[in-house]
Motif scaffolding. Structure first.
Motif, PDB file in Angstrom:
ATOM      1  N   ALA A   1       7.635  -7.806  -1.714  1.00 57.91           N
ATOM      2  CA  ALA A   1       6.380  -7.132  -2.038  1.00 57.91           C
ATOM      3  C   ALA A   1       5.919  -7.523  -3.422  1.00 57.91           C
ATOM      4  N   THR A   2       6.858  -7.611  -4.355  1.00 56.21           N
ATOM      5  CA  THR A   2       6.503  -8.002  -5.712  1.00 56.21           C
ATOM      6  C   THR A   2       5.939  -9.413  -5.737  1.00 56.21           C
TER       7      THR A   2
ATOM      8  N   PHE B   1       2.567  -9.473  -4.213  1.00 52.61           N
ATOM      9  CA  PHE B   1       1.615  -8.827  -5.100  1.00 52.61           C
ATOM     10  C   PHE B   1       1.151  -9.798  -6.172  1.00 52.61           C
TER      11      PHE B   1
ATOM     12  N   GLY C   1       2.935  -5.968   0.265  1.00 56.00           N
ATOM     13  CA  GLY C   1       2.671  -6.392  -1.104  1.00 56.00           C
ATOM     14  C   GLY C   1       1.303  -7.043  -1.227  1.00 56.00           C
TER      15      GLY C   1
ATOM     16  N   ILE D   1      -1.423  -4.513  -1.086  1.00 56.95           N
ATOM     17  CA  ILE D   1      -1.567  -3.812  -2.361  1.00 56.95           C
ATOM     18  C   ILE D   1      -2.339  -4.679  -3.343  1.00 56.95           C
TER      19      ILE D   1
ATOM     20  N   PHE E   1      -5.942  -3.939  -5.396  1.00 60.60           N
ATOM     21  CA  PHE E   1      -5.804  -3.728  -6.829  1.00 60.60           C
ATOM     22  C   PHE E   1      -7.156  -3.674  -7.537  1.00 60.60           C
TER      23      PHE E   1
ATOM     24  N   MET F   1      -9.217  -0.499  -7.288  1.00 59.88           N
ATOM     25  CA  MET F   1      -8.635   0.720  -7.840  1.00 59.88           C
ATOM     26  C   MET F   1      -9.470   1.261  -8.976  1.00 59.88           C
ATOM     27  N   HIS F   2      -9.963   0.344  -9.784  1.00 57.21           N
ATOM     28  CA  HIS F   2     -10.706   0.802 -10.946  1.00 57.21           C
ATOM     29  C   HIS F   2     -12.010   1.475 -10.564  1.00 57.21           C
TER      30      HIS F   2
ATOM     31  N   HIS G   1     -12.289   3.593  -8.196  1.00 56.69           N
ATOM     32  CA  HIS G   1     -11.925   4.826  -7.505  1.00 56.69           C
ATOM     33  C   HIS G   1     -11.753   4.676  -6.006  1.00 56.69           C
TER      34      HIS G   1
ATOM     35  N   TYR H   1      -9.224   4.230  -4.158  1.00 56.58           N
ATOM     36  CA  TYR H   1      -7.770   4.175  -4.290  1.00 56.58           C
ATOM     37  C   TYR H   1      -7.043   3.824  -3.003  1.00 56.58           C
TER      38      TYR H   1
ATOM     39  N   THR I   1      -5.185   0.437  -2.030  1.00 52.59           N
ATOM     40  CA  THR I   1      -3.902   0.143  -2.665  1.00 52.59           C
ATOM     41  C   THR I   1      -2.879   1.236  -2.402  1.00 52.59           C
ATOM     42  N   PHE I   2      -3.368   2.460  -2.368  1.00 53.42           N
ATOM     43  CA  PHE I   2      -2.445   3.575  -2.350  1.00 53.42           C
ATOM     44  C   PHE I   2      -1.633   3.667  -1.072  1.00 53.42           C
TER      45      PHE I   2
ATOM     46  N   LEU J   1       5.229   1.245   1.677  1.00 52.47           N
ATOM     47  CA  LEU J   1       6.309   0.459   1.078  1.00 52.47           C
ATOM     48  C   LEU J   1       7.382   1.364   0.495  1.00 52.47           C
ATOM     49  N   LEU J   2       6.907   2.344  -0.256  1.00 54.46           N
ATOM     50  CA  LEU J   2       7.800   3.275  -0.914  1.00 54.46           C
ATOM     51  C   LEU J   2       8.695   3.995   0.068  1.00 54.46           C
TER      52      LEU J   2
ATOM     53  N   PHE K   1       6.055  -2.761  -9.727  1.00 56.26           N
ATOM     54  CA  PHE K   1       4.614  -2.985  -9.728  1.00 56.26           C
ATOM     55  C   PHE K   1       3.869  -1.788  -9.152  1.00 56.26           C
TER      56      PHE K   1
ATOM     57  N   TYR L   1      -8.178   8.000 -13.182  1.00 55.21           N
ATOM     58  CA  TYR L   1      -8.548   9.370 -12.855  1.00 55.21           C
ATOM     59  C   TYR L   1      -8.545  10.318 -14.035  1.00 55.21           C
TER      60      TYR L   1
END
Lengths: 314, 325, 327
Positions: A248-249, A252, A265, A268, A272, A275-276, A278, A280, A283-284, A290-291, B144, B157
């Motif tokens: 994934a890294t 990414f 990855g 995501i 990316f 994301m800025h 909003h 989200y 990516t989220f 993954l998590l 990451f 946020y």
């Protein structure tokens, strides 16, 4: 399968009742019982099973095929989770990305790629590392020293660096990613297997086998190997989680799988930039998938370590 | 002591030689070597000239020695993209990466050790379990992703911290550093914390394990029997014993910080070596990759050597043993 | 007050360990005195509670143990329940302790002088140089040659016997009035043991320090102590003057202990052993704790025996002692 039962039954003329609630458990049953003691580990196991299931059956259970270019409608892009599509007849549970792809389906397919890469590279690295480790432990002497020097040097560099360099040299691609991951992981397996093989080699059953003039290969594979398995299983589980994380890294960073067959990855990475602003979810959600996968596997690995290790010492 | 150092130096030198060989093999021999020496977009005469210059048709070992010769003079080729010496470009960015890495190191010590020692001393309590669970998470979560989450929460946020770039810098001894300005610190904090997360988890576990092992030792009890203040017993008698493995691991892992910085720098757009190398790889700028590899390998070896020496200073048993041998 | 008051007076001390498996009564109603300049031996098998007694006195019982009752009077002051700060002032100062394994007692990563100087400075505001001088003197007192060089060394550079001497030197640094020694010579070889015993005895006589020597080895007590307390399963079963008890032990356990010393047995005969095993502290028998192994046990032993004091000053916990031989 219970000899006492059948013996008694035949001896007593079939009238004698079978022994109540057989106390004899197979080793696997004992193992399963030990494992299930920890609720957290069970959660981990459930998670892992679900993830693997999704990975295998992704094409069948995903609501859409996000990589079928004909079906993807860019008018549906950047829809927030829970909203409907442009035509109003389909709800995107997890929203869509910048090209209109359904996030949920993308995640399913992404899981598929992530797990395939992680597990296959892990298995091959395991096979490779195991062979090398066994050879080093069994033959000892110069072979052992040479191999372990190489292993030590490689292990003094972080896996990410090794994988990075590999990808830099070879370029992107799934097969190359798998190769890079194999190169990054084999040394760890080699060291673990050599460690336990060394311990086992000193034990008497190996001497006995040698006296019987069994071939090297037979001794190693039929006698030495089975006893080295418990720690190997633990290491393999945890390493698989690492492999998935590493892939994934790499993806990414843009160095792993290509855009056409994205892993989590890569998904995501795609999200990316949004994301800025909003948005989200692009990516989220892949991140959460993954998590959850990594944590699930780690939980299983932790519990395996707890139950396999004390048994080793007996 | 000096025998020890000399022996380690010789070993390190051997590793450098081997690594240079491997790097040379990997980068210069895989694929068309000329691709690596000059950009494929260059005019044909240029390519021919480079071919002759570098003697790509020469036997392997001659090529290798040429490579080494140039490397020893500090010439590791020019970047395709920027046409400046690769080594120089990387060294320019090194201070930024080192600043990040040292900040992460600092955080991992300052946060990791107290938390770990606390978890060890207060074993079995809720806070200790909380700290340990946190450390497991810190271990398993991909760096990451955590970085992304940090940006999402704190920058996008909540708007508390800036999400990208390096802050204002101040020149100290000819090097630009950013931690001396408030702006610099706000930019430094998240990337450093992100980079440090793995290390913090590691240090917490190490410190706690060290404390659990040491707290029951007779010499701790003896120190208390001497009537020493509890604080002294913990801070001196206990800590000095657990520091040795912690320092060793932190030191060895410092190289890992440099390696992982490629991720953090990419996410936070931190202008360091890591970001540069990722860009170079994506742009197929091979001389840069070679230069980065050589520098990183050197750094690793130097770090390992320093850690070994530091270890022998801290643990008198190791130091004196070597003298006898 | 004054010199009649014993330096240490333990009254009915109870130290219990509250474990998941139950309450282990490691020390259950132990009482004895140690006078000024007296050497008292506390004898017992492992598991008898003798070390725990020592730790209870100095207040270093680890979890899950705690002092559940009784008093420990140091020159009239009760140490049980004393606030930790006050205890710290006494430890290493007025009451010192020597542990069993010298290898683990000294901190391996700190120099000897650090470990000695800090003991002085913890209790007295003197200069570092003066503390160093005292350390040097103490090392000389225990017979360690070249003290200056030794001070700058690390524990692993010493032999076992020397390390224990250093531990004793540390104990003596602040001229304590009570020393508790927990099997200090068990880990050393016999010749060193003899030397240390002799020197310790000499020191105590000279300085008037009260010494409590915990051991399982009767032979050590015979040569060293004035009084002896025999401990079994958390209780003192017999105590009195050493010559008395060794000549004519009254309690069957003491009798058995002495009988099991190889030199007491006839050549060629089977070595005498007390039958059975020490009971688990979690499941002590009701009544006299020794009754299941005692050749003289009767029904009366189902009730715990009270402490009897005989004319000679000897104390006894037994329903059926060997009284014919006792004075």
């Amino acid at each position: 399968m219970k000899p006492e039962a059948t013996a008694e039954a035949s001896a007593g003329g079939g009238i004698a009742p079978a022994p109540a609630a057989a106390k004899v458990q197979t080793p696997f049953q004992r193992f399963a019982a030990d494992f299930l003691e920890s609720r957290i580990a069970v959660v981990g196991l459930v998670i892992t099973t679900i993830v693997v299931f999704i990975a295998i059956f992704a094409p069948l259970i995903a609501p859409t095929d996000p990589f079928d270019l004909a079906k993807v409608d860019v008018m549906d892009n950047l829809i927030a989770p829970g909203d409907k599509n442009f035509a109003g007849d389909f709800t995107y549970v997890l929203g869509t990305d910048g090209s209109g792809r359904d996030m949920l389906s993308a995640i399913f397919y992404g899981l598929r790629t992530s797990i395939t890469v992680g597990v296959s590279s892990g298995l091959i690295a395991l096979a490779l590392g195991m062979s090398v480790g066994l050879a080093a432990a069994y033959f000892g002497g110069f072979v052992d020293t040479l191999i372990m020097r190489i292993v030590d040097i490689q292990l003094s560099f972080p896996a990410i660096l090794i994988a990075l360099v590999f990808m830099a040299v070879l370029g992107p691609g799934i097969d190359k990613t798998i190769m890079a991951l194999i190169v990054a992981q084999w040394a760890y397996y080699a060291r673990t297997v050599r460690g336990s093989a060394l311990v086992e080699r000193r034990k008497e059953y190996v001497e006995a086998a040698t006296c019987l003039a069994l071939s090297h290969r037979r001794i190693v594979f039929r006698h030495l190997l089975p006893n080295c398995l418990p720690p190997l299983i633990v290491v393999a589980t945890v390493q698989t989680a690492h492999a998935i994380s590493l892939e994934a890294t790499l993806s990414f960073l843009g160095l792993g799988v290509p855009q056409t067959e994205p892993s989590l990855g890569m998904l995501i990475r795609n999200g990316f930039d949004y994301m800025h602003s909003h948005k989200y979810w692009i990516t989220f959600f892949p991140g959460v998938a993954l998590l959850v996968t990594i944590v699930g596997i780690n939980l299983v690995g932790d519990q395996l370590r707890d139950i396999l290790n004390p048994r080793l010492q007996k | 002591m000096s025998v020890f150092i000399i022996r380690r130096l010789m070993q390190s030198l051997l590793v450098v030689v081997i690594m240079s060989f491997l790097v040379f093999m990997a980068i210069y021999q895989i694929g068309d070597p000329t691709d690596l020496l000059v950009s494929p977009d260059a005019p044909q005469e240029e390519i021919e000239r480079v071919k002759r210059d570098f003697g790509v048709d020469l036997p392997f070992h001659e090529q290798y020695f040429k490579f080494v010769g140039k490397a020893l003079q500090g010439d590791l080729g020019n970047s395709f993209v920027m046409n400046d010496p690769a080594l120089q470009l990387i060294l320019q960015k090194m201070p930024a990466t080192l600043e990040l890495a040292f900040s992460a190191l600092f955080l991992s010590i300052v946060l990791g050790i107290p938390l770990g020692v606390y978890a060890g001393l207060r074993h079995g309590t809720f806070s200790s379990k909380l700290i340990m669970s946190g450390s497991i998470l810190g271990f398993s979560l991909p760096t990451f992703w955590v970085g992304l989450m940090m940006i999402m929460i704190f920058a996008v946020y909540l708007g508390w911290l800036p999400s990208t770039g390096r802050g204002e810098t101040v020149e100290v001894l000819g090097i630009e550093v950013s931690f001396l300005t408030w702006d610099g610190l706000t930019h430094l904090f998240m990337p450093a914390l992100n980079l440090a997360l793995l290390k913090i988890s590691l240090v917490i576990r190490l410190a706690r394990a060290g404390v659990r092992e040491t707290i029951h030792m007779d010499y701790i009890k003896f120190a208390r029997a001497k009537g020493l203040a509890y604080r002294r017993v913990i801070l001196l008698h206990l800590m000095k014993n657990i520091m040795i493995p912690i320092v060793t691991v932190i030191g060895l892992e410092f190289g890992g910080l440099i390696a992982f910085s490629v991720i953090t720098e990419t996410i936070f757009a931190w202008p360091g070596m890591g970001k540069l190398i990722i860009e170079s790889i994506l742009l197929l700028d091979r001389p840069m990759v070679v230069a980065y590899l050589m520098i990183t390998v050197m750094m690793f070896i130097v770090i390992n050597l320093l850690v070994d020496i530091l270890y022998s200073i801290l643990d008198p048993r190791v130091r004196l043993q070597d003298v006898k041998s | 007050m004054s010199s009649d008051q014993p330096t240490l007076s333990v009254r009915n001390l109870q130290t219990y360990f509250y474990t998941k498996a139950g309450i282990a009564k490691a020390v259950d109603g132990v009482s004895f005195d140690v006078k000024r300049g007296e050497i008292m031996g506390l004898v017992g098998e492992s598991g008898s509670g003798k070390s725990v007694t020592g730790f209870s006195i100095i207040g270093l019982v680890d979890q899950p143990g705690e002092i559940a009752g009784g008093e420990v009077l140091y020159k009239g002051q009760n140490l049980v329940g004393m606030p930790e700060e006050q205890m710290q002032k006494l430890r290493g100062n007025r009451i010192a302790m020597i542990f069993q394994d010298p290898m683990m007692t000294l901190n391996p990563v700190l120099r000897i002088d650090t470990q000695m100087i800090e003991t002085v400075l913890a209790h007295e505001k003197v200069s570092k140089d003066e503390a160093r001088q005292r350390a040097r003197d103490a090392l000389g007192q225990v017979g360690i040659p070249a003290p200056d060089e030794r001070l700058r060394s690390y524990p692993h550079q010493f032999s076992g016997g020397m390390r224990q001497r250093v531990a004793i030197a540390i104990a003596l640094l602040n001229k304590p009035e009570l020393i508790i020694a927990d099997e200090p010579t068990t880990a050393l070889d016999v010749t060193i043991q003899g030397q240390i015993l002799y020197e310790t005895q000499k020191l105590c006589r000279e300085t008037g320090t009260a010494l409590m020597w915990i051991t399982h080895d009767l032979a050590v007590i015979a040569g060293l102590a004035d009084r002896v307390c025999v401990m079994y399963a958390g209780r003192i079963v017999e105590q009195g003057m050493v010559e008395d008890i060794l000549d004519s032990p009254a309690h069957p356990y003491t009798h058995g202990l002495i009988g099991s010393v190889p030199s007491h047995n006839k050549r060629g005969q089977r070595l005498f052993q007390i039958p059975g095993m020490t009971p688990s502290l979690l499941k002590l028998p009701v009544g006299c704790t020794f009754k299941n192994r005692c050749p003289r046990a009767t029904d009366a032993c189902n009730v715990e025996p009270e402490i009897q004091t005989l004319d000679s000053g000897r104390q006894l916990r037994c329903h059926n002692p060997h009284l014919e031989t006792a004075a």
